[in-house]
Design an enzyme around this catalytic site. Structure first.
Site, PDB file in Angstrom:
ATOM      1  N   CYS A 195     -15.626  21.223  60.554  1.00  0.00           N
ATOM      2  CA  CYS A 195     -16.904  22.019  60.003  1.00  0.00           C
ATOM      3  C   CYS A 195     -17.968  21.704  61.158  1.00  0.00           C
ATOM      4  O   CYS A 195     -17.717  20.786  61.944  1.00  0.00           O
ATOM      5  CB  CYS A 195     -17.188  21.390  58.740  1.00  0.00           C
ATOM      6  SG  CYS A 195     -18.526  22.248  57.926  1.00  0.00           S
ATOM      7  N   LYS A 246     -15.574  24.115  47.121  1.00  0.00           N
ATOM      8  CA  LYS A 246     -16.399  22.925  47.524  1.00  0.00           C
ATOM      9  C   LYS A 246     -18.062  23.775  47.028  1.00  0.00           C
ATOM     10  O   LYS A 246     -18.360  24.782  47.300  1.00  0.00           O
ATOM     11  CB  LYS A 246     -16.644  22.980  48.960  1.00  0.00           C
ATOM     12  CG  LYS A 246     -17.618  22.147  49.471  1.00  0.00           C
ATOM     13  CD  LYS A 246     -17.601  21.933  51.005  1.00  0.00           C
ATOM     14  CE  LYS A 246     -18.788  21.094  51.574  1.00  0.00           C
ATOM     15  NZ  LYS A 246     -18.800  20.571  52.957  1.00  0.00           N
ATOM     16  N   ARG A 304     -25.473  13.637  54.288  1.00  0.00           N
ATOM     17  CA  ARG A 304     -26.252  14.260  55.040  1.00  0.00           C
ATOM     18  C   ARG A 304     -27.149  13.498  55.890  1.00  0.00           C
ATOM     19  O   ARG A 304     -27.654  13.350  57.010  1.00  0.00           O
ATOM     20  CB  ARG A 304     -27.016  15.672  54.474  1.00  0.00           C
ATOM     21  CG  ARG A 304     -26.161  16.728  54.187  1.00  0.00           C
ATOM     22  CD  ARG A 304     -26.744  17.682  53.462  1.00  0.00           C
ATOM     23  NE  ARG A 304     -25.642  18.605  52.810  1.00  0.00           N
ATOM     24  CZ  ARG A 304     -25.984  19.686  51.931  1.00  0.00           C
ATOM     25  NH1 ARG A 304     -27.240  19.862  51.692  1.00  0.00           N
ATOM     26  NH2 ARG A 304     -25.019  20.352  51.585  1.00  0.00           N
ATOM     27  N   ARG A 339     -27.268  25.973  51.760  1.00  0.00           N
ATOM     28  CA  ARG A 339     -25.786  26.342  51.991  1.00  0.00           C
ATOM     29  C   ARG A 339     -25.256  27.227  50.869  1.00  0.00           C
ATOM     30  O   ARG A 339     -24.126  27.501  51.000  1.00  0.00           O
ATOM     31  CB  ARG A 339     -24.829  25.075  52.113  1.00  0.00           C
ATOM     32  CG  ARG A 339     -25.209  24.017  53.066  1.00  0.00           C
ATOM     33  CD  ARG A 339     -23.991  23.329  53.720  1.00  0.00           C
ATOM     34  NE  ARG A 339     -24.278  22.059  54.347  1.00  0.00           N
ATOM     35  CZ  ARG A 339     -24.973  21.874  55.330  1.00  0.00           C
ATOM     36  NH1 ARG A 339     -25.369  22.839  56.065  1.00  0.00           N
ATOM     37  NH2 ARG A 339     -25.118  20.706  55.774  1.00  0.00           N
ATOM     38  N   GLU A 359     -11.078  30.993  44.800  1.00  0.00           N
ATOM     39  CA  GLU A 359     -10.995  30.426  46.067  1.00  0.00           C
ATOM     40  C   GLU A 359      -9.757  29.548  46.221  1.00  0.00           C
ATOM     41  O   GLU A 359      -9.035  29.632  47.353  1.00  0.00           O
ATOM     42  CB  GLU A 359     -12.278  29.406  46.042  1.00  0.00           C
ATOM     43  CG  GLU A 359     -13.484  29.878  46.291  1.00  0.00           C
ATOM     44  CD  GLU A 359     -13.775  30.179  47.639  1.00  0.00           C
ATOM     45  OE1 GLU A 359     -12.941  30.239  48.621  1.00  0.00           O
ATOM     46  OE2 GLU A 359     -15.025  30.933  47.895  1.00  0.00           O
ATOM     47  N   LYS A 384     -14.116  19.560  45.215  1.00  0.00           N
ATOM     48  CA  LYS A 384     -15.456  18.791  45.744  1.00  0.00           C
ATOM     49  C   LYS A 384     -16.731  19.222  45.084  1.00  0.00           C
ATOM     50  O   LYS A 384     -17.011  20.741  45.459  1.00  0.00           O
ATOM     51  CB  LYS A 384     -15.495  18.651  47.221  1.00  0.00           C
ATOM     52  CG  LYS A 384     -16.698  17.952  47.834  1.00  0.00           C
ATOM     53  CD  LYS A 384     -16.689  18.205  49.602  1.00  0.00           C
ATOM     54  CE  LYS A 384     -17.662  17.577  50.221  1.00  0.00           C
ATOM     55  NZ  LYS A 384     -17.747  18.038  51.395  1.00  0.00           N
ATOM     56  N   SER A 396     -20.429  11.313  48.356  1.00  0.00           N
ATOM     57  CA  SER A 396     -21.517  10.391  48.760  1.00  0.00           C
ATOM     58  C   SER A 396     -22.267  10.060  47.635  1.00  0.00           C
ATOM     59  O   SER A 396     -22.644   9.087  47.285  1.00  0.00           O
ATOM     60  CB  SER A 396     -22.291  10.803  50.136  1.00  0.00           C
ATOM     61  OG  SER A 396     -22.798  11.900  49.841  1.00  0.00           O
ATOM     62  N   TYR A 419     -15.449   6.701  49.112  1.00  0.00           N
ATOM     63  CA  TYR A 419     -16.135   5.740  49.804  1.00  0.00           C
ATOM     64  C   TYR A 419     -15.611   4.445  48.984  1.00  0.00           C
ATOM     65  O   TYR A 419     -15.946   3.337  49.716  1.00  0.00           O
ATOM     66  CB  TYR A 419     -17.537   5.746  49.725  1.00  0.00           C
ATOM     67  CG  TYR A 419     -17.700   7.231  50.528  1.00  0.00           C
ATOM     68  CD1 TYR A 419     -17.950   7.362  52.190  1.00  0.00           C
ATOM     69  CD2 TYR A 419     -18.014   8.584  49.766  1.00  0.00           C
ATOM     70  CE1 TYR A 419     -18.112   8.713  52.589  1.00  0.00           C
ATOM     71  CE2 TYR A 419     -18.195   9.604  50.277  1.00  0.00           C
ATOM     72  CZ  TYR A 419     -18.244   9.715  51.622  1.00  0.00           C
ATOM     73  OH  TYR A 419     -18.294  11.060  52.336  1.00  0.00           O
TER      74      TYR A 419
HETATM   75  C1  PBG Z   1     -19.244  19.132  56.067  1.00  0.00           C
HETATM   76  C2  PBG Z   1     -18.930  18.076  54.753  1.00  0.00           C
HETATM   77  C3  PBG Z   1     -20.072  17.657  54.012  1.00  0.00           C
HETATM   78  C4  PBG Z   1     -19.592  16.727  53.036  1.00  0.00           C
HETATM   79  C5  PBG Z   1     -18.029  16.805  53.527  1.00  0.00           C
HETATM   80  N1  PBG Z   1     -17.791  17.768  54.837  1.00  0.00           N
HETATM   81  C6  PBG Z   1     -21.628  18.030  53.718  1.00  0.00           C
HETATM   82  C7  PBG Z   1     -21.975  19.053  53.249  1.00  0.00           C
HETATM   83  O1  PBG Z   1     -21.431  20.089  53.301  1.00  0.00           O
HETATM   84  O2  PBG Z   1     -23.118  19.217  53.426  1.00  0.00           O
HETATM   85  C8  PBG Z   1     -19.998  15.895  51.939  1.00  0.00           C
HETATM   86  C9  PBG Z   1     -19.296  14.444  51.621  1.00  0.00           C
HETATM   87  C10 PBG Z   1     -19.996  13.604  50.924  1.00  0.00           C
HETATM   88  O3  PBG Z   1     -21.177  14.105  50.445  1.00  0.00           O
HETATM   89  O4  PBG Z   1     -19.472  12.454  50.772  1.00  0.00           O
HETATM   90  N2  PBG Z   1     -19.448  20.367  55.624  1.00  0.00           N
END
Ligand code: PBG
Length: 328
Positions: free
Chosen positions: A120, A195, A205, A217, A233, A248, A274, A313
């Site tokens: 990405c 996602k 972020r 996004r 999807e 996710k 996260s 994590y």
């Molecule tokens: C990249 C990506 C993101 C996450 C994983 N790959 C950030 C986003 O889409 O803004 C988030 C993972 C997390 O919050 O632990 N696009």
């Protein structure tokens, strides 16, 4: 037959009985640990909003991966923080890019650990969006070409699995054909199929400095309100050749872990993101919940919902807990 013949408490009387009838067993085999890699030497910087998680320079990352390997965790997923961000995220596809360097170093210094890479552009672009921006919009088809280049460069560096997380339409088949053209037909694609545009990515972020500099996004990541669309999807990604499906975030989206597993019967990974980590961490630091028990319950329940794999994590904490339990 009902009460008094039936008494479900009979099988809950002691721990050995409970163990015997337990339906879901969390294993270290299920865990994938996310890692952030940054430029420099001997650098290990704690991420403010994710206590206990760090950005590692490549040398420190190799040490960390050795520890992860010793704990029995089978895989890591890498996220890069480049030295320089620009309009088209050029460091993301460079052979000397930070993730490419990290892959080579792990492959050289840690034997057997499965290296997955996030494919990405939001970590590499100065505007923070996940691809090619034109007139304030992310251009889907132009981004596909960039994703192909990134996936191939990760595979060339030695990645074992690539994981596209951009949410462009058609990216799985685009990446599959690019990999195949470069003779990487045996590199699996672990697709972030469903996602969602989630507020739970906030701490990530912060860690990656990847917040969008304008807009949001929501024109590419999914609306949290939509479940049927998530299955569409997933279906498209399966048709395009995805090998593993990611849902996710995880906790608020357990219904989709379940529905996806029931319908597609293929390996499902739940991404315990996260914000989910930081909520548990913050509450336990305040003494409001018990961290270890919460982690164990949460991960076990994600498995019960249908996840075969959990990107979390908490992987190191969980691996240590599982080890302690085994030794009583
Ligand atoms: C990249 C990506 C993101 C996450 C994983 N790959 C950030 C986003 O889409 O803004 C988030 C993972 C997390 O919050 O632990 N696009």
């Amino acid at each position: 037959m009902a009460f008094p013949e039936q008494r479900l408490r009979r099988l809950r009387q002691n721990e050995n009985l409970r163990r015997m009838v337990r339906e879901t067993v969390l294993s270290v085999d299920d865990l994938i640990y996310p890692l952030f890699v940054q430029p420099g030497d001997k650098k290990k910087t704690e991420i403010g909003s994710m206590p206990g998680n760090y950005r590692f320079s490549v040398d420190e990352l190799v040490e960390e991966c050795n520890e992860i390997q010793k704990l029995g965790i089978p895989a890591v997923i890498l996220f890069g923080i480049p030295s320089h961000k620009d309009k088209h995220g050029s460091e993301g596809i460079a052979d000397e890019g930070i993730v490419q360097q990290a892959i080579r170093a792990i492959k050289e210094g840690v034997s057997g650990l499965v290296v997955i890479t996030d494919v990405c552009f939001c970590e590499y672009t100065d505007h923070g969006h996940c691809g090619w921006v034109k007139d304030g919009e992310v251009d889907n088809d132009k981004t596909l070409e960039m994703l192909q280049k990134m996936a191939v460069s990760h595979a060339r560096a030695g990645a074992d699995i690539v994981a596209p997380s951009d949410m462009m339409d058609g990216r799985v088949s685009a990446i599959r054909s690019a990999l195949d053209q470069h003779r990487f037909q045996n590199i699996p694609i672990m697709s972030y199929a469903a996602k969602f545009a989630s507020t739970f990515y906030g701490p990530f972020r912060d860690a990656a400095g990847s917040s969008p500099q304008f807009g949001n996004r929501r024109s590419y990541q999914m609306d949290p309100a939509n479940g049927d669309e998530a299955l569409r999807e997933v279906e498209l990604d399966v048709e395009e050749g995805a090998d593993i499906i990611i849902i996710k975030p995880a906790m608020a989206y357990m219904d989709l872990i379940w529905r996806t597993k029931q319908r597609f019967r293929m390996p499902i990974a739940a991404y315990n993101v996260s914000g989910e980590y930081s909520m548990v961490k913050a509450a336990s630091q305040k003494g409001w919940i018990e961290e270890e028990k919460t982690v164990f319950e949460l991960l076990t329940c994600l498995k019960r919902a249908g996840a075969d794999l959990i990107i979390t994590y908490f992987a190191k904490i969980a691996a240590k807990l599982l080890e302690d339990r085994r030794h009583g």
